[in-house]
Design a protein around this motif. Structure first.
Motif, short mmCIF file in Angstrom:
data_model
loop_
_atom_site.label_atom_id
_atom_site.label_comp_id
_atom_site.label_asym_id
_atom_site.label_seq_id
_atom_site.Cartn_x
_atom_site.Cartn_y
_atom_site.Cartn_z
N ASN A 142 38.87 45.05 42.82
CA ASN A 142 38.34 45.67 44.03
C ASN A 142 38.14 44.65 45.14
O ASN A 142 38.44 44.93 46.31
CB ASN A 142 37.02 46.38 43.74
N ALA A 143 37.68 43.46 44.79
CA ALA A 143 37.49 42.41 45.80
C ALA A 143 38.83 41.99 46.40
O ALA A 143 38.92 41.72 47.60
CB ALA A 143 36.77 41.22 45.17
N GLN A 144 39.87 41.95 45.59
CA GLN A 144 41.20 41.56 46.10
C GLN A 144 41.76 42.63 47.04
O GLN A 144 42.44 42.32 48.00
CB GLN A 144 42.17 41.29 44.96
N ARG A 145 41.49 43.89 46.77
CA ARG A 145 41.98 44.97 47.63
C ARG A 145 41.35 44.91 49.01
O ARG A 145 41.97 45.34 49.98
CB ARG A 145 41.67 46.32 46.98
N ARG A 146 40.13 44.41 49.10
CA ARG A 146 39.44 44.34 50.39
C ARG A 146 39.89 43.17 51.24
O ARG A 146 39.52 43.08 52.40
CB ARG A 146 37.93 44.25 50.15
N ARG A 147 40.69 42.28 50.69
CA ARG A 147 41.13 41.09 51.43
C ARG A 147 42.20 41.45 52.42
O ARG A 147 43.02 42.20 52.35
CB ARG A 147 41.65 40.03 50.47
#
Length: 67
Positions: A62-67
């Motif tokens: 999820n954190a990578q998708r927000r990048r």
């Protein structure tokens, strides 16, 4: 997180990102298991494996998708 190389399932189905170009760059291979996700260097199949819980993997993804 644990280092799981001796415990990694022999029959795990490993995959790499669809963004991996196969040119030998820095890439990880992952395998989904009943207890979470296994992660290893895609160029070193016999090397160490890191095991993370499904919840930890989901947070990371999820954190990578927000990048």
């Amino acid at each position: 997180m644990t280092i799981a190389h001796p415990n990694a399932p022999v029959d795990a189905t490993w995959f790499t990102s669809s963004y991996s170009n196969g040119a030998g760059g820095e890439c990880l291979a992952c395998a989904i298991t009943d207890s979470g996700v296994l992660i290893r260097d895609s160029k070193d199949a016999a090397g160490p494996v890191i095991a993370v819980s499904g919840r930890s993997w989901q947070s990371f993804a999820n954190a990578q998708r927000r990048r």
